[in-house]
Scaffold this active site. Structure first.
Site, PDB file in Angstrom:
ATOM      1  N   ALA A   1     -33.599  18.487  13.905  1.00  0.00           N
ATOM      2  CA  ALA A   1     -32.597  17.450  13.722  1.00  0.00           C
ATOM      3  C   ALA A   1     -31.299  18.126  13.308  1.00  0.00           C
ATOM      4  O   ALA A   1     -31.310  19.247  12.786  1.00  0.00           O
ATOM      5  CB  ALA A   1     -33.060  16.474  12.646  1.00  0.00           C
TER       6      ALA A   1
ATOM      7  N   GLY B   1     -37.528  18.890  13.826  1.00  0.00           N
ATOM      8  CA  GLY B   1     -37.549  17.705  14.690  1.00  0.00           C
ATOM      9  C   GLY B   1     -37.707  18.077  16.159  1.00  0.00           C
ATOM     10  O   GLY B   1     -38.220  17.290  16.955  1.00  0.00           O
TER      11      GLY B   1
ATOM     12  N   GLU C   1     -41.294  18.410  16.603  1.00  0.00           N
ATOM     13  CA  GLU C   1     -41.872  17.052  16.549  1.00  0.00           C
ATOM     14  C   GLU C   1     -41.612  16.294  17.852  1.00  0.00           C
ATOM     15  O   GLU C   1     -42.492  15.582  18.348  1.00  0.00           O
ATOM     16  CB  GLU C   1     -41.286  16.296  15.350  1.00  0.00           C
ATOM     17  CG  GLU C   1     -41.775  16.882  14.037  1.00  0.00           C
ATOM     18  CD  GLU C   1     -41.061  16.323  12.816  1.00  0.00           C
ATOM     19  OE1 GLU C   1     -41.740  16.029  11.830  1.00  0.00           O
ATOM     20  OE2 GLU C   1     -39.825  16.192  12.846  1.00  0.00           O
TER      21      GLU C   1
ATOM     22  N   GLU D   1     -38.746  22.909   7.729  1.00  0.00           N
ATOM     23  CA  GLU D   1     -38.023  22.002   6.819  1.00  0.00           C
ATOM     24  C   GLU D   1     -38.133  22.431   5.366  1.00  0.00           C
ATOM     25  O   GLU D   1     -37.252  22.126   4.549  1.00  0.00           O
ATOM     26  CB  GLU D   1     -38.544  20.570   6.979  1.00  0.00           C
ATOM     27  CG  GLU D   1     -38.148  19.879   8.282  1.00  0.00           C
ATOM     28  CD  GLU D   1     -39.117  20.101   9.438  1.00  0.00           C
ATOM     29  OE1 GLU D   1     -39.883  21.086   9.401  1.00  0.00           O
ATOM     30  OE2 GLU D   1     -39.106  19.293  10.385  1.00  0.00           O
TER      31      GLU D   1
HETATM   32  N1  DAK Z   1     -28.721  21.513  12.920  1.00  0.00           N
HETATM   33  C1  DAK Z   1     -27.396  21.766  13.076  1.00  0.00           C
HETATM   34  N2  DAK Z   1     -26.906  22.945  13.531  1.00  0.00           N
HETATM   35  C2  DAK Z   1     -27.802  23.899  13.873  1.00  0.00           C
HETATM   36  C3  DAK Z   1     -29.200  23.711  13.742  1.00  0.00           C
HETATM   37  C4  DAK Z   1     -29.656  22.432  13.258  1.00  0.00           C
HETATM   38  N3  DAK Z   1     -30.950  22.124  13.145  1.00  0.00           N
HETATM   39  N4  DAK Z   1     -29.820  24.832  14.131  1.00  0.00           N
HETATM   40  C5  DAK Z   1     -28.832  25.706  14.503  1.00  0.00           C
HETATM   41  N5  DAK Z   1     -27.633  25.149  14.342  1.00  0.00           N
HETATM   42  C6  DAK Z   1     -26.309  25.754  14.636  1.00  0.00           C
HETATM   43  C7  DAK Z   1     -25.960  26.831  13.609  1.00  0.00           C
HETATM   44  O1  DAK Z   1     -25.422  26.243  12.461  1.00  0.00           O
HETATM   45  C8  DAK Z   1     -24.965  27.649  14.397  1.00  0.00           C
HETATM   46  O2  DAK Z   1     -23.740  26.964  14.400  1.00  0.00           O
HETATM   47  P1  DAK Z   1     -22.349  27.798  14.160  1.00  0.00           P
HETATM   48  O3  DAK Z   1     -22.528  28.493  12.868  1.00  0.00           O
HETATM   49  O4  DAK Z   1     -22.286  28.721  15.340  1.00  0.00           O
HETATM   50  O5  DAK Z   1     -21.300  26.741  14.149  1.00  0.00           O
HETATM   51  C9  DAK Z   1     -25.496  27.591  15.829  1.00  0.00           C
HETATM   52  O6  DAK Z   1     -26.398  26.461  15.864  1.00  0.00           O
HETATM   53  C10 DAK Z   1     -26.290  28.850  16.191  1.00  0.00           C
HETATM   54  O7  DAK Z   1     -27.262  29.038  15.190  1.00  0.00           O
HETATM   55  P2  DAK Z   1     -27.419  30.454  14.451  1.00  0.00           P
HETATM   56  O8  DAK Z   1     -26.155  31.220  14.377  1.00  0.00           O
HETATM   57  O9  DAK Z   1     -28.113  30.172  13.144  1.00  0.00           O
HETATM   58  O10 DAK Z   1     -28.400  31.209  15.448  1.00  0.00           O
HETATM   59  P3  DAK Z   1     -29.510  32.278  15.113  1.00  0.00           P
HETATM   60  O11 DAK Z   1     -29.993  32.778  16.425  1.00  0.00           O
HETATM   61  O12 DAK Z   1     -29.017  33.287  14.117  1.00  0.00           O
HETATM   62  O13 DAK Z   1     -30.689  31.460  14.387  1.00  0.00           O
HETATM   63  C11 DAK Z   1     -32.219  29.626  14.153  1.00  0.00           C
HETATM   64  C12 DAK Z   1     -31.370  30.511  15.125  1.00  0.00           C
HETATM   65  C13 DAK Z   1     -32.853  28.523  15.008  1.00  0.00           C
HETATM   66  C14 DAK Z   1     -33.326  30.478  13.549  1.00  0.00           C
HETATM   67  C15 DAK Z   1     -31.305  29.050  13.053  1.00  0.00           C
HETATM   68  O14 DAK Z   1     -30.174  28.451  13.678  1.00  0.00           O
HETATM   69  C16 DAK Z   1     -32.003  28.019  12.205  1.00  0.00           C
HETATM   70  O15 DAK Z   1     -32.769  28.356  11.311  1.00  0.00           O
HETATM   71  N6  DAK Z   1     -31.709  26.728  12.435  1.00  0.00           N
HETATM   72  C17 DAK Z   1     -32.207  25.632  11.653  1.00  0.00           C
HETATM   73  C18 DAK Z   1     -33.658  25.368  11.959  1.00  0.00           C
HETATM   74  C19 DAK Z   1     -34.218  24.256  11.076  1.00  0.00           C
HETATM   75  O16 DAK Z   1     -34.215  24.374   9.854  1.00  0.00           O
HETATM   76  N7  DAK Z   1     -34.685  23.168  11.691  1.00  0.00           N
HETATM   77  C20 DAK Z   1     -35.179  22.031  10.983  1.00  0.00           C
HETATM   78  C21 DAK Z   1     -34.042  21.068  10.700  1.00  0.00           C
HETATM   79  S1  DAK Z   1     -34.570  19.658   9.727  1.00  0.00           S
HETATM   80  C22 DAK Z   1     -36.597  12.319  10.787  1.00  0.00           C
HETATM   81  C23 DAK Z   1     -36.977  12.921  11.954  1.00  0.00           C
HETATM   82  C24 DAK Z   1     -36.819  14.288  12.094  1.00  0.00           C
HETATM   83  C25 DAK Z   1     -36.279  15.033  11.092  1.00  0.00           C
HETATM   84  C26 DAK Z   1     -35.891  14.437   9.932  1.00  0.00           C
HETATM   85  C27 DAK Z   1     -36.047  13.070   9.771  1.00  0.00           C
HETATM   86  N8  DAK Z   1     -36.770  10.890  10.627  1.00  0.00           N
HETATM   87  C28 DAK Z   1     -37.400  10.131  11.693  1.00  0.00           C
HETATM   88  C29 DAK Z   1     -36.386  10.258   9.435  1.00  0.00           C
HETATM   89  C30 DAK Z   1     -36.130  16.464  11.310  1.00  0.00           C
HETATM   90  C31 DAK Z   1     -35.606  17.323  10.433  1.00  0.00           C
HETATM   91  C32 DAK Z   1     -35.292  18.673  10.868  1.00  0.00           C
HETATM   92  O17 DAK Z   1     -35.530  19.062  11.989  1.00  0.00           O
END
Ligand code: DAK
Length: 257
Positions: free
Chosen positions: A65, A108, A111, A131
């Site tokens: 997400a 997400g 998911e 997460e």
């Molecule tokens: N959200 C927003 N931006 C994201 C992102 C995300 N999930 N993942 C990556 N980006 C953005 C980064 O901020 C970066 O943006 P800039 O800095 O260039 O502006 C760009 O994408 C490239 O990412 P990186 O520079 O970090 O690239 P790397 O290759 O170094 O790393 C990575 C890739 C995938 C390992 C890293 O980006 C990362 O850890 N990303 C976050 C992964 C994460 O934590 N995902 C879970 C998010 S929480 C719900 C339903 C679903 C959910 C919640 C509620 N309901 C029904 C209520 C879900 C929650 C989630 O998914």
């Protein structure tokens, strides 16, 4: 509908939807999810479409997400958004969904992938529910569907540590259907979608519903539902056509009736 964050086209009986937010690794923003659910419902209602192929890019299926959407939200704000209604729309799509996964399938994104029915993954794909690194837990079934797919031991390992699974691990643990070479990840998934789309659409929907029942219902209930669906299919032209075509040694021409 904002057409930018989702690209879509129809090829034969396959609807192809591509998540398209490359700058943020296809992070699933709230508007994107709402549009995706609406688009999938439209294709679900279209008799010409037998299968939906959902894809990301080579670098990312979806990295979760959009964290920016949640960073400053309170629990009340999260509840009021009623995001689960959107996820429920996707869960209720009755036609088979093939996922073409390359790169990151996280949070997400993982998911969403688990809402698909056949998951074709590139050898470079990475899966996880990270997460925990953000101080939250998976919110769209990640602790439940993931655990049912891979078992408690691996689910605890992945959900508590935030580590990613390789494609090989994901295949070995039962999270995905197949691994394909990275050069052909999309074509391979499209090939599977095209093959499935040649089957009878009524039987496809019955088969999908019945397999999903195995995850949701006690065995005696899901067996009873399977039996009911099995009998119902004998009232369809597709059953007559399928068995006639077999006897005549030709390909069936299913009409979805
Ligand atoms: N959200 C927003 N931006 C994201 C992102 C995300 N999930 N993942 C990556 N980006 C953005 C980064 O901020 C970066 O943006 P800039 O800095 O260039 O502006 C760009 O994408 C490239 O990412 P990186 O520079 O970090 O690239 P790397 O290759 O170094 O790393 C990575 C890739 C995938 C390992 C890293 O980006 C990362 O850890 N990303 C976050 C992964 C994460 O934590 N995902 C879970 C998010 S929480 C719900 C339903 C679903 C959910 C919640 C509620 N309901 C029904 C209520 C879900 C929650 C989630 O998914």
């Amino acid at each position: 509908m904002d057409e930018q964050h989702l690209l879509h086209e129809v090829e034969g009986n396959v609807a192809i939807i591509r998540i398209n937010r490359p700058k943020v690794l296809n992070a699933l923003s709230l508007p994107l999810m709402a549009d995706l659910a609406t688009l999938m419902e439209q294709y679900d209602a279209d008799d010409n479409i037998h299968v939906i192929l959902l894809s990301g890019s080579q670098r990312a299926w979806a990295a979760g997400a959009d964290i920016g959407d949640m960073a400053t939200a309170s629990s009340d704000e999260m509840r009021k958004r009623d995001q689960f209604a959107i996820w429920e729309q996707i869960k209720n799509i009755s036609k088979p969904i093939v996922a073409a996964v390359s790169g990151f399938a996280l949070g997400g994104g993982c998911e969403l992938m688990m809402h698909c029915d056949i998951i074709i993954a590139s050898e470079n794909a990475l899966f996880g529910q990270p997460e925990i690194n953000l101080g939250i837990i998976p919110g769209a079934g990640g602790t439940q569907r993931f655990t049912r797919a891979v078992g408690k031991a691996t689910a605890m390992d992945v959900v508590l540590s935030g580590r990613f699974l390789s494609a090989k691990e994901a295949l070995d643990f039962g999270l995905i259907s197949r691994i394909v070479p990275k050069e052909h990840w999309f074509e391979s998934a499209l090939h599977v979608a095209r093959l499935v789309a040649t089957k009878g659409p009524i039987a496809l929907r019955a088969a999908k519903a019945s397999v999903l029942n195995a995850e949701e219902l006690p065995l005696s209930d899901s067996l009873a539902k399977e039996r009911a669906l099995f009998y119902e299919l004998f009232d369809t032209n597709d059953q007559t056509e399928g068995m006639t075509a077999f006897a005549e040694k030709r390909r069936p021409n299913f009409t979805g009736t």
